[in-house]
Every structure is written in C-alpha cells, then in structure tokens.
Scaffold this active site. Structure first.
Site, PDB file in Angstrom:
ATOM      1  N   LYS A   1     -36.020  -2.790   3.022  1.00 11.98           N
ATOM      2  CA  LYS A   1     -36.095  -1.749   3.827  1.00 11.98           C
ATOM      3  C   LYS A   1     -35.537  -0.082   3.698  1.00 11.98           C
ATOM      4  CE  LYS A   1     -35.037  -4.732   7.878  1.00 11.98           C
ATOM      5  NZ  LYS A   1     -34.263  -5.507   7.378  1.00 11.98           N
TER       6      LYS A   1
ATOM      7  N   GLU B   1     -19.870  -4.255   3.754  1.00 15.74           N
ATOM      8  CA  GLU B   1     -19.439  -4.261   4.757  1.00 15.74           C
ATOM      9  C   GLU B   1     -19.596  -4.588   5.611  1.00 15.74           C
ATOM     10  OE1 GLU B   1     -17.880  -0.123   5.488  1.00 15.74           O
ATOM     11  OE2 GLU B   1     -16.621   0.017   3.157  1.00 15.74           O
TER      12      GLU B   1
ATOM     13  N   CYS C   1     -19.541   2.529  -1.213  1.00 13.08           N
ATOM     14  CA  CYS C   1     -19.780   1.821  -2.548  1.00 13.08           C
ATOM     15  C   CYS C   1     -21.591   2.030  -3.232  1.00 13.08           C
ATOM     16  CB  CYS C   1     -20.000   0.146  -2.650  1.00 13.08           C
ATOM     17  SG  CYS C   1     -19.671  -0.555  -2.223  1.00 13.08           S
TER      18      CYS C   1
ATOM     19  N   PHE D   1     -33.063  -6.280   1.105  1.00 12.13           N
ATOM     20  CA  PHE D   1     -32.614  -4.745   0.312  1.00 12.13           C
ATOM     21  C   PHE D   1     -34.294  -3.561   0.092  1.00 12.13           C
ATOM     22  CE2 PHE D   1     -28.577  -3.548   0.212  1.00 12.13           C
ATOM     23  CZ  PHE D   1     -27.829  -5.458   0.495  1.00 12.13           C
TER      24      PHE D   1
ATOM     25  N   ASN E   1     -25.350  -4.035  -7.996  1.00 12.90           N
ATOM     26  CA  ASN E   1     -24.815  -2.824  -6.776  1.00 12.90           C
ATOM     27  C   ASN E   1     -26.066  -1.736  -6.678  1.00 12.90           C
ATOM     28  OD1 ASN E   1     -23.400  -4.118  -5.219  1.00 12.90           O
ATOM     29  ND2 ASN E   1     -21.977  -2.296  -5.571  1.00 12.90           N
TER      30      ASN E   1
ATOM     31  N   ASP F   1       0.758  -1.278   0.498  1.00 13.39           N
ATOM     32  CA  ASP F   1       0.348   0.286  -0.138  1.00 13.39           C
ATOM     33  C   ASP F   1       0.839   0.941   0.184  1.00 13.39           C
ATOM     34  OD1 ASP F   1      -3.126   0.324   1.142  1.00 13.39           O
ATOM     35  OD2 ASP F   1      -2.109   1.839   1.370  1.00 13.39           O
TER      36      ASP F   1
HETATM   37  C1  UDX Z   1     -22.765  -3.276  -0.975  1.00 15.18           C
HETATM   38  C2  UDX Z   1     -23.088  -4.737  -1.890  1.00 15.18           C
HETATM   39  O1  UDX Z   1     -24.369  -5.330  -1.009  1.00 15.18           O
HETATM   40  C3  UDX Z   1     -21.469  -5.402  -1.556  1.00 15.18           C
HETATM   41  O2  UDX Z   1     -22.331  -6.844  -2.811  1.00 15.18           O
HETATM   42  C4  UDX Z   1     -20.425  -4.739  -2.808  1.00 15.18           C
HETATM   43  O3  UDX Z   1     -19.378  -5.848  -3.023  1.00 15.18           O
HETATM   44  C5  UDX Z   1     -20.314  -3.673  -2.075  1.00 15.18           C
HETATM   45  O4  UDX Z   1     -21.727  -2.419  -2.419  1.00 15.18           O
HETATM   46  P1  UDX Z   1     -22.092  -2.129   1.502  1.00 15.18           P
HETATM   47  O5  UDX Z   1     -21.840  -0.879   1.184  1.00 15.18           O
HETATM   48  O6  UDX Z   1     -20.771  -3.002   2.538  1.00 15.18           O
HETATM   49  O7  UDX Z   1     -22.378  -3.507  -0.048  1.00 15.18           O
HETATM   50  O8  UDX Z   1     -23.532  -1.949   2.305  1.00 15.18           O
HETATM   51  P2  UDX Z   1     -24.874  -3.336   1.802  1.00 15.18           P
HETATM   52  O9  UDX Z   1     -25.012  -3.152   2.858  1.00 15.18           O
HETATM   53  O10 UDX Z   1     -25.173  -3.472   0.662  1.00 15.18           O
HETATM   54  O11 UDX Z   1     -25.356  -1.408   2.209  1.00 15.18           O
HETATM   55  C6  UDX Z   1     -25.538  -0.655   1.526  1.00 15.18           C
HETATM   56  C7  UDX Z   1     -26.474   0.259   1.971  1.00 15.18           C
HETATM   57  O12 UDX Z   1     -27.797  -0.032   1.835  1.00 15.18           O
HETATM   58  C8  UDX Z   1     -26.558   0.543   3.655  1.00 15.18           C
HETATM   59  O13 UDX Z   1     -26.335   2.032   3.559  1.00 15.18           O
HETATM   60  C9  UDX Z   1     -27.760   0.198   3.966  1.00 15.18           C
HETATM   61  O14 UDX Z   1     -28.287   1.299   5.382  1.00 15.18           O
HETATM   62  C10 UDX Z   1     -28.588   0.465   3.002  1.00 15.18           C
HETATM   63  N1  UDX Z   1     -30.224  -0.223   2.589  1.00 15.18           N
HETATM   64  C11 UDX Z   1     -29.806  -1.674   2.779  1.00 15.18           C
HETATM   65  C12 UDX Z   1     -31.459  -0.001   2.892  1.00 15.18           C
HETATM   66  O15 UDX Z   1     -31.511   1.074   3.236  1.00 15.18           O
HETATM   67  N2  UDX Z   1     -31.969  -1.029   2.831  1.00 15.18           N
HETATM   68  C13 UDX Z   1     -32.081  -2.097   2.619  1.00 15.18           C
HETATM   69  O16 UDX Z   1     -33.053  -2.617   2.877  1.00 15.18           O
HETATM   70  C14 UDX Z   1     -30.458  -2.488   2.314  1.00 15.18           C
END
Ligand code: UDX
Length: 460
Positions: free
Chosen positions: A270, A156, A279, A268, A227, A30
């Site tokens: 919610k 994450e 991401c 997803f 995504n 890094d």
């Molecule tokens: C995401 C993808 O899920 C993952 O596959 C990719 O590799 C990277 O991006 P991450 O950013 O860790 O992962 O978060 P994730 O759990 O997917 O949630 C993303 C956001 O959506 C969060 O802010 C979460 O609170 C929000 N979310 C998720 C909602 O508001 N409602 C939901 O139903 C699900």
C-alpha cells in the site's frame, strides 16, 4: 507451566494474556509501578483489541498476576519471557541495556534452573551475550540457565489474534530440552485448545501453524529479516507510486495486479505516507547497523529507509501545492496513530506531518478514535475533536494520515458542506479519485490520477 513475563508493554502484556488463556500460570513484572498498579486494579494501560477481555478472564481464573518485585516473578517462573524495550540509540544500533539489566536480575534472583526466552526484538548474537551475562552475574554459578529466542510477529491492533493464530512459531534453541519446553508452552495454541476471544470460541478451520526449531542466531535473524523485508516492500510500492505520478499510471492498479502473483503477494504494497510505529523504523535501522558491523553491505535497506523518510516531504509538497501558504490555514488532520486500530503514536508519520504544519503556522485540528490522549502530550496546542465532522467544520483542507475505518466510510457529502474549502489530501489512498471529483472535491493522493476540480495539476 509457571511462566514469568518481564516487561508489561505491548509485547509482554499480549504474551502474558495469551499464555494465561492457553492455561498457563503467568506472573508479570515491570519496573513501572504505575503500570503494575493499574494492572492490579484491572485497568489495561494500552489499547489493543481483545486484550481487555482476555486479561479480565485470566484474572478471574487467577491465572495471571502482576508484581513490582522482579525477584518474586523470577523465582515463580520455570520459563521467563523477556519482553523489555530495545529502543534505537542515536546511531541506529539497538539499545540492549534493559536486557542486560534483566539478565542481572534473573541471575541474582533465580533459585532454580530457568529457561530464559528472548521475546524482545534483538540483533543476532544477543542470545549468546545473554547466556554469557547470566553466567557472569550468577552469584553461585550453581543454577543452570538455558537461553532461547522466540521472536514475536505481532502486529499492533491485531496482536491477540496474531498470537493465538500465528502463521508460524519460531523457537531458537541450543538444546532439545529447551525445544521441548517451548513446544509444551505453545501446545495449547498449536492444538487450538483455548477459548478464542477473537472468534468467540468458534475459530474458522485453519491449518496448524508450523513450529520451527532453529538455532538462536537464526531465530534472531528471522525476526529482523522478516520486518526489513516488509519495510522493503512498502518502500518499493511507494517508489512505484512516484513513478505512476510521473508516467500517468495508477499505483493501486499496478500493485493489485502485482500482488496476484503468489510469489509477490498483495500485502504490504500500500503506497502512502510510509511506515511508522515502534518496530519497522527501529528494526530497519538496527538491521542496517548489524549488517555494517559484520562487514555486509545492505544498501538496499538503506535505500528503503531513505524512501520512507522522503514520504513526509512528498506529502507536504502536495499540501503546499494545494494550499500555497500554510500560515493561518485551518487544516484538519484525520488520524494520528501510526496505523489504524492502535493508540500508538510512536514514530507515526501523522505526527511528523502535524509538526511541520505547526512549524509553518497552520491552525491544526486533529481527530483520531484512540490516539488523541497520547498526542496531547506532544502537541497541546492543537484542537482535538472526537467527531470527525466537527473537526472538519470550516476547514481549509482535510489531511488523511491514518487508515481508520471511520475515515474510510466518512460521509464526504456531509463533510463537504461543513468545510470552508472542499480539499482532501489523502496520505493513505482511502478514496476513489473519481468519486471525490464527482462530489466536487479537489483531491490528491499518492500515485493516482492527480485531480484539481477538473484541472490536471501535473507534478503532484
Ligand atoms: C510490524 C510487523 O508487521 C510485525 O510482524 C512485527 O512483530 C512488529 O512490526 P506493526 O508495527 O504493528 O507490526 O505494524 P504493521 O501492521 O506491520 O505496519 C507497519 C507500518 O507500515 C504502519 O505504519 C503501516 O501504516 C505501514 N504500512 C503497512 C504501509 O505503509 N503500507 C502497507 O502496505 C502496509
């Protein structure tokens, strides 16, 4: 296999740790010397469940090492995973300058043939440019570089579990040798030949993840398309929530029933403050930008992005309606991280909420199990509390912004006795409106029956 991982962020460290757990010899590099020093001292610079344990066992087994010298790492790896950041530019386009920089290092430092694997999320056609760059930057032109795309689908907070128990492994390649090499890298994971830190070595019986071999362009597109689809789903649920508020329905009931249809699926959906993190927001922007650049209209995605940005406005409307004047009010924000089980606050909806409260002169206290240290840099003026009950003492309102379990299971009877006003504005729909009403709270959430001490407050 000897593997080099360039970039020790969330993706790079989890990839390196899990590949070492799978039995490979991994060398990480890094440009951040502080990060490398910490890793060499056995300190994990990010919070991610199981990462500490897996990195320390890899370290003990001497299967992982860290160096600031990119050349050393590049020369040692037969396969090189590029896990550097691809942040958004002003116009939403992904900034690929770190990938370009790494391509130059690889081309200049390599002394033997390499498989160069993009793991960072990149727009389609980056693999093509990477292949061209490696050729152009190579001093001798004698070394063969094969490029592949292997998008990560790690969330994450559950990244280690996601890596070791994937739904699918996608490899985008242009030749059979690269496909075979990637299969060899993932073989221990596909065959569950590793000690699982998530299930203490006793993983539940599970199906074998499909190993999908595609073209590089397809693999790159799969990541962005996945995504963006999830982001669409979240925004869809949020619009349904707004509709429920107007019509007098309950979004939890609606999305639960929708999700039971396997064609839709319950995840997803919610409703709440919307998506954040490093991401989704950037990937959606990059995908919109990519589509526009090739003349494809992706208005659907633009709408999802717009809906998401408006979630904060909708939430603040609820806060202002409940509290009337924000100036001078003692407001406790429960949750700062962009979601539970992470210390990551990048593009966290909670921080935007905090910013607006501070701008309006509220006295903001905050509580988060992992993200407070990071938040202190951006908001040194807040009062931070480890204990949620202390954070709620004398508060005029509690704002729930992240769905941490400690907030989900909070004793509101106890909290209510400490608060100056029993008011909860729940940005993540964690509690039952009926239960909160029984406990004597004014309680507002997204897309469910609006309540205000028995008074119907229409329009919330
Ligand atoms: C995401 C993808 O899920 C993952 O596959 C990719 O590799 C990277 O991006 P991450 O950013 O860790 O992962 O978060 P994730 O759990 O997917 O949630 C993303 C956001 O959506 C969060 O802010 C979460 O609170 C929000 N979310 C998720 C909602 O508001 N409602 C939901 O139903 C699900």
């Amino acid at each position: 296999m000897h593997i080099c991982v360039i970039g020790c962020g969330y993706v790079g460290l989890v990839t390196a740790a899990c590949l070492a757990e799978a039995g490979h010899d991994v060398i990480c590099t890094d440009i951040d010397s502080d990060r490398i020093d910490k890793l060499n001292a056995g300190i994990v610079p990010i919070y991610e469940q199981h990462l500490d344990a897996i990195l320390s066992s890899a370290r003990k087994a001497r299967r992982i090492s860290y160096t600031l010298d990119a050349g050393e790492a590049i020369r040692a790896g037969e396969a090189i995973f590029i896990c550097v950041g691809t942040p958004p530019k002003e116009n939403g386009e992904a900034d690929l300058s770190a990938i370009d920089h790494v391509a130059r290092q690889i081309a200049e430092e390599a002394q033997s043939s390499k498989l160069v694997i993009e793991k960072s999320t990149v727009p389609a056609r980056t693999g093509f440019e990477l292949q061209r760059a490696l050729g152009a930057y190579s001093r001798t032109g004698n070394i063969k570089f094969r490029v592949a795309s292997n998008p990560e689908f790690l969330r994450e907070g559950t990244a280690v579990a996601d890596f070791l128990h994937p739904d699918r492994i996608v490899v985008g390649v242009e030749d059979d040798v690269s496909a075979a090499q990637l299969r060899e890298i993932y073989e221990p994971i596909l065959e569950h030949r590793f000690h699982c830190p998530v299930h203490q070595g006793k993983c539940p019986a599970e199906h074998k993840a499909p190993f999908l071999v595609t073209t590089i362009n397809s693999a790159e597109l799969i990541k962005h398309a996945s995504n963006s689809f999830l982001a669409l789903k979240i925004s869809y649920a949020n619009v349904i929530a707004d509709l429920c508020e107007k019509i007098g329905a309950n979004v939890d009931e609606v999305t639960h029933a929708m999700g039971l249809d396997p064609r839709i699926g319950g995840q997803f959906l919610k409703a709440g403050l919307g998506f954040g993190g490093f991401c989704f927001p950037k990937d959606v922007q990059a995908f919109i930008h990519l589509s526009a650049s090739v003349g494809v209209d992706f208005d659907m995605l633009k709408a999802a992005e717009k809906v998401n940005k408006q979630r904060i406005d909708r939430y603040l409307e609820k806060v202002c309606k409940a509290l009337w004047i924000l100036k001078g009010k003692r407001i406790t924000v429960l949750g700062l991280a962009f979601k539970a089980n992470t210390d990551d606050i990048r593009f966290a909806p909670a921080l935007e909420v905090v910013k607006r409260l501070v701008d309006q002169g509220a006295h903001v206290r905050a509580c988060d199990p992992e993200a407070m240290d990071r938040a202190k840099h951006s908001f040194p003026q807040l009062q931070y509390h480890e204990d949620p009950y202390e954070a709620l003492r004398d508060a005029d309102a509690a704002l729930v912004c992240t769905e941490w379990d400690i907030f989900r299971t909070l004793d509101w009877v106890r909290a209510g006795k400490l608060m100056s006003r029993k008011l909860v504005i729940d940005g993540r729909n964690l509690y039952s409106p009926a239960v909160m009403r029984e406990l004597g709270f004014e309680y507002y959430s997204f897309g469910r029956e609006p309540l205000s001490n028995g008074r119907t407050a229409s329009g919330y």
